[in-house]
Design a protein around this motif. Sequence first.
Motif, PDB file in Angstrom:
ATOM      1  N   TRP A 153       1.205  -0.848   0.071  1.00  9.68           N
ATOM      2  CA  TRP A 153       0.109  -0.158   0.367  1.00  9.68           C
ATOM      3  C   TRP A 153       0.812   0.700  -0.208  1.00  9.68           C
ATOM      4  O   TRP A 153       0.036   2.306  -0.611  1.00  9.68           O
ATOM      5  N   VAL A 154       1.922   0.726   0.930  1.00  9.42           N
ATOM      6  CA  VAL A 154       2.717   2.545   0.504  1.00  9.42           C
ATOM      7  C   VAL A 154       3.680   2.663  -0.499  1.00  9.42           C
ATOM      8  O   VAL A 154       3.592   3.509  -0.860  1.00  9.42           O
ATOM      9  N   LEU A 155       3.484   1.588  -1.220  1.00 10.03           N
ATOM     10  CA  LEU A 155       4.350   1.672  -2.631  1.00 10.03           C
ATOM     11  C   LEU A 155       3.550   2.220  -3.476  1.00 10.03           C
ATOM     12  O   LEU A 155       3.801   3.226  -4.153  1.00 10.03           O
ATOM     13  N   ALA A 215      -8.196  -2.934  -7.384  1.00  8.71           N
ATOM     14  CA  ALA A 215      -8.915  -3.055  -9.367  1.00  8.71           C
ATOM     15  C   ALA A 215      -7.058  -3.000 -10.432  1.00  8.71           C
ATOM     16  O   ALA A 215      -7.519  -3.968 -10.972  1.00  8.71           O
ATOM     17  N   LEU A 216      -6.754  -2.127  -9.534  1.00  7.69           N
ATOM     18  CA  LEU A 216      -5.959  -2.049 -10.862  1.00  7.69           C
ATOM     19  C   LEU A 216      -4.776  -3.267 -11.359  1.00  7.69           C
ATOM     20  O   LEU A 216      -4.710  -2.945 -12.625  1.00  7.69           O
ATOM     21  N   ASN A 217      -4.405  -4.276 -10.029  1.00 12.06           N
ATOM     22  CA  ASN A 217      -4.039  -5.297 -10.491  1.00 12.06           C
ATOM     23  C   ASN A 217      -4.618  -6.910 -11.442  1.00 12.06           C
ATOM     24  O   ASN A 217      -3.838  -6.686 -12.790  1.00 12.06           O
ATOM     25  N   ALA A 218      -5.897  -6.481 -11.871  1.00 10.95           N
ATOM     26  CA  ALA A 218      -6.451  -6.624 -12.477  1.00 10.95           C
ATOM     27  C   ALA A 218      -6.369  -6.517 -14.574  1.00 10.95           C
ATOM     28  O   ALA A 218      -6.561  -7.583 -14.565  1.00 10.95           O
ATOM     29  N   GLN A 219      -5.628  -4.883 -14.289  1.00 13.84           N
ATOM     30  CA  GLN A 219      -5.625  -4.781 -16.154  1.00 13.84           C
ATOM     31  C   GLN A 219      -7.198  -5.363 -17.071  1.00 13.84           C
ATOM     32  O   GLN A 219      -6.434  -5.108 -18.197  1.00 13.84           O
ATOM     33  N   GLY A 220      -8.019  -5.314 -16.147  1.00 12.65           N
ATOM     34  CA  GLY A 220      -9.220  -5.573 -17.308  1.00 12.65           C
ATOM     35  C   GLY A 220     -10.003  -4.284 -17.445  1.00 12.65           C
ATOM     36  O   GLY A 220      -9.490  -3.410 -16.842  1.00 12.65           O
ATOM     37  N   GLY A 257       9.657   0.624 -13.261  1.00 12.51           N
ATOM     38  CA  GLY A 257      10.164   0.368 -13.418  1.00 12.51           C
ATOM     39  C   GLY A 257      11.844   1.047 -12.998  1.00 12.51           C
ATOM     40  O   GLY A 257      12.973  -0.051 -13.162  1.00 12.51           O
ATOM     41  N   ASN A 258      12.242   1.806 -12.319  1.00 13.26           N
ATOM     42  CA  ASN A 258      13.078   2.075 -11.717  1.00 13.26           C
ATOM     43  C   ASN A 258      13.618   2.071 -10.167  1.00 13.26           C
ATOM     44  O   ASN A 258      13.626   2.903  -9.653  1.00 13.26           O
ATOM     45  N   LEU A 259      12.407   1.537 -10.088  1.00 15.55           N
ATOM     46  CA  LEU A 259      12.313   1.518  -8.107  1.00 15.55           C
ATOM     47  C   LEU A 259      12.983   0.803  -7.861  1.00 15.55           C
ATOM     48  O   LEU A 259      13.238  -0.923  -8.642  1.00 15.55           O
ATOM     49  N   PHE A 260      13.876   0.625  -6.540  1.00 17.48           N
ATOM     50  CA  PHE A 260      14.596  -0.926  -6.317  1.00 17.48           C
ATOM     51  C   PHE A 260      14.966  -0.569  -4.212  1.00 17.48           C
ATOM     52  O   PHE A 260      14.808   0.800  -3.917  1.00 17.48           O
ATOM     53  N   LEU A 261      13.652  -1.754  -4.239  1.00 16.39           N
ATOM     54  CA  LEU A 261      13.722  -2.184  -2.591  1.00 16.39           C
ATOM     55  C   LEU A 261      14.424  -2.620  -1.863  1.00 16.39           C
ATOM     56  O   LEU A 261      15.731  -4.090  -2.167  1.00 16.39           O
ATOM     57  N   SER A 262      15.157  -2.337  -0.859  1.00 15.14           N
ATOM     58  CA  SER A 262      15.479  -3.005   0.681  1.00 15.14           C
ATOM     59  C   SER A 262      14.673  -3.047   1.988  1.00 15.14           C
ATOM     60  O   SER A 262      14.196  -2.161   1.919  1.00 15.14           O
ATOM     61  N   ILE A 263      14.716  -4.000   2.044  1.00 13.06           N
ATOM     62  CA  ILE A 263      13.523  -4.444   3.529  1.00 13.06           C
ATOM     63  C   ILE A 263      14.312  -5.375   4.662  1.00 13.06           C
ATOM     64  O   ILE A 263      14.769  -6.428   4.338  1.00 13.06           O
ATOM     65  N   LEU A 297       8.294  -8.595  -4.765  1.00  8.77           N
ATOM     66  CA  LEU A 297       7.339  -6.897  -4.893  1.00  8.77           C
ATOM     67  C   LEU A 297       7.573  -6.229  -5.395  1.00  8.77           C
ATOM     68  O   LEU A 297       6.655  -5.148  -5.959  1.00  8.77           O
ATOM     69  N   GLN A 298       8.962  -6.312  -5.754  1.00 10.31           N
ATOM     70  CA  GLN A 298      10.012  -5.488  -6.993  1.00 10.31           C
ATOM     71  C   GLN A 298       8.941  -5.874  -8.469  1.00 10.31           C
ATOM     72  O   GLN A 298       8.715  -4.713  -9.905  1.00 10.31           O
ATOM     73  N   ASP A 299       9.032  -7.090  -8.432  1.00 10.10           N
ATOM     74  CA  ASP A 299       8.248  -7.974 -10.022  1.00 10.10           C
ATOM     75  C   ASP A 299       6.805  -7.728 -10.075  1.00 10.10           C
ATOM     76  O   ASP A 299       6.471  -7.431 -11.047  1.00 10.10           O
ATOM     77  N   GLU A 300       6.294  -7.978  -8.858  1.00  3.88           N
ATOM     78  CA  GLU A 300       5.150  -7.263  -8.726  1.00  3.88           C
ATOM     79  C   GLU A 300       4.206  -6.093  -8.922  1.00  3.88           C
ATOM     80  O   GLU A 300       3.775  -5.627 -10.146  1.00  3.88           O
ATOM     81  N   LEU A 301       5.066  -4.983  -8.917  1.00  2.13           N
ATOM     82  CA  LEU A 301       5.027  -3.729  -9.286  1.00  2.13           C
ATOM     83  C   LEU A 301       5.000  -3.251 -10.435  1.00  2.13           C
ATOM     84  O   LEU A 301       4.753  -2.980 -11.116  1.00  2.13           O
ATOM     85  N   ARG A 302       6.490  -4.206 -11.076  1.00  2.00           N
ATOM     86  CA  ARG A 302       6.205  -3.830 -12.307  1.00  2.00           C
ATOM     87  C   ARG A 302       5.308  -4.448 -13.466  1.00  2.00           C
ATOM     88  O   ARG A 302       5.397  -3.702 -14.289  1.00  2.00           O
ATOM     89  N   ALA A 303       5.119  -5.341 -13.133  1.00  4.13           N
ATOM     90  CA  ALA A 303       3.608  -6.159 -13.634  1.00  4.13           C
ATOM     91  C   ALA A 303       2.689  -4.827 -13.630  1.00  4.13           C
ATOM     92  O   ALA A 303       1.859  -5.043 -14.342  1.00  4.13           O
TER      93      ALA A 303
END
Length: 778
Positions: free
Chosen positions: A247-249, A361-366, A298-304, A285-291
């Motif tokens: 959610w924060v991202l 809802a944006l995850n659906a891309q429909g 595309g230029n997001l780099f995470l560390s947790i 999470l990076q892969d999920e968000l880029r999808a």
Amino acid sequence: MKNNELIHKGFLYSALGVDKPEHHALITRLEEEALQRSAQYPKLLSKLGEACRRGRHAHTLAQHLEKKIKQGQESEVQEWLKKIKDSNHAWIGQHLDKKLEKAERHKQSLQQHRHPKTRSVVTTSTLKPVALQAGQHPNSVRHLPPSQQWQILIDETGSEFSSIESELTTNDSTLGRVVALVLRHGTQLKPLPKNFHAKDSPPKYVDQVLEELLNKHKQVGIFGFTVNDPLAFGGYWISHIQRLIRWVLYLLPIEPKHPTKVQFFIEQNAGFDPSTDLNPLADLLQDELRAIDAKRFGNLFLSIEIIEKTGHPYNGYVDTIAFTWGSPKPAPKDRLKKSALLGHCLLHPNSDYSLERLYLALNAQGQLAPSDWYELCVEAAQETEGGLLRNFLTRWGEKVTKETGLWYSCLQEVRQHLQSKRYRLPELGAALEWLNAWTPAGVKLSKPLQLQMETARLAVENHHGGVNPKRIIVCLKLADELIDECAAEVCEVYLRLTVMATNHFEFSLMRSYLEPWFAEPIAVPGLANLGKLYSTLGQLDAFEHRPDAALQQFDKALQIFSRLSDAQQIQRESLQTQTYHLIAQMDSEQVADTTLRAALTDYLTTVTHKPSMEQAVRSLACSGEPSRRFAHHLLLRAFIAHPDLFTEEHHHYLARSAAWQTDTYHPWPLIDAYRAWLLCLTGHSEQAASYLQHAIDCCAHPNNGVTLHWMAEVLRTLAYSLDLAVDSQPSEEARQALSQRLLPAPHEALSALLSMPKSSSHKQRWIAFGHCLPFNFR
């Protein structure tokens, strides 16, 4: 979801009561999931069934336990519970233990209420109440400026982190809450003592710690949710932490063109310590968000990483937020209320979070439902450039221009809002702007629809104090062509255009368009429009300083509205005219003080649902509700117009000054200006200057139209006349510019207010001010 987790959830949902529809639906979902896995795990469905049977048995035993407690059999409970635990599955014993703990907490709470001396002495917070800006909290993550580096601290409060523990209310301190503190690169906070912990610190110091965050406007964001939130489906602490990170991202302002580094620091929890490697989670999470949005992420780099309590110098700040949200004590509760975090940055679990629902809802891309599209337009307008919603709407617009049917479905959504009056003008403006930007080639609207859309755009421009002469000409031409086709709609257009003209100080321009309607049968304009016509003529009389003539027109309007068949419509249409009626009464020399006082008392007690004027005043003083802002303005206008008539009410209002709230949209600048004037009359010049400066800044915003810029200069001149030390002074340059942009405005009256001796009486100043801002402009 792992198989063991699925089975355990089946038990928990059943233990909470399968008679509840939501639990039954969730169990059905689990059964469907188990059936899908049956080829690989053939025994899973039967194990789930067995767990559900245990859960139903646990629910029955829990009811027996509650009965024993209510009957006062506490001495027998432990022995009974031991026998049950010895002869049943461990999950059943754990469930009953929780029920017993909850009952004991409830008993302790009752004892505290019966014996007030056991309560904490500190019951209130010293925190200064936070004012929302245009409905937004100053610590809203979405409204922070973009940054290429972010640090985000995560903490939690409570002990129950299973989202299916739905029996826990939002007031239960054991309910799990997760919180994120978002820091832009370079943000500096005051150092906290080593090993600082909010629950062990004096309430006044905790107030100061939270105030440090609330004062870091545009630097610090706050976000959090409870684990019983409908969107927080998860059974474990770490699952809610993952949801919080997502959610924060989603909310975080990101510049897609630049590499953005986001570091998450999570305070350790049982089973997770600094040695835990969360790099795989960051990669996932990076892969999920880029999808979802390759351009934005595309230029997001995470560390947790998991940290100890002292693992970050600012960890005590996020601990303060979590403690304030979760503590049942009076002082933290008061602090939370004054912070205005709950319901804005910290989510209410029982609200309809359209924004968060849209992000998911944006995850659906429909396909995008028209209602969701409308909400997206509203929310995207609040985002910074490169926001997730803005990017999505751009992609959706590109699609809509190629599929005309989708565009028309969005247009129909706007029409429904217009016809049902279900809209706020800024929201409507965002949707209209998008429709205009992504209109497919070759689309031509019918003339009635063109008229409806053009007048809606005029209303949006009018909301910001702007006047568009070209659009007015287009509307008049269309109205003339359509008067025989849709007379009532044309009448509404003339009424709207009259409002536009008054904003330009053209008070007589539209009279010739309004007066012929009175010669028509009532059915032609319609009963509601006839009432509005009388009300509008009353406003024109009042603007031209004929308050007694205006009162006669307002009385006729109210009589017409009373003939409507719909009680809600009567109330809605009458309320605005009643407001105008009271303003005209304040300006009339023929209305007795007792009449004015009785009318204002009746109006305010009705609007606030309070039994007395004193309670209505106290309620409005600390209210920030949009629906009450016009009543609030009316109250303060009465204070300034008739200071000797409401002396006692002045005292009640000023006594609540620590709880005053404010905002930026109309009529909040006038509310703050009258607060300043009232404070000045009572010798609080420094505080008065602060409120008047805020009013000036709101009106002078570059995005506002010329009418509000005129108001800004009038308020600067008022500050000069009151001898208040505000930052912005009246200027010849500003007056010259306004004389060219707003020719019909009372420029001579403004010069007279500027040259008025500062020793002038309050009444003289009020009259001079009224010539600069006639009728409901003040």
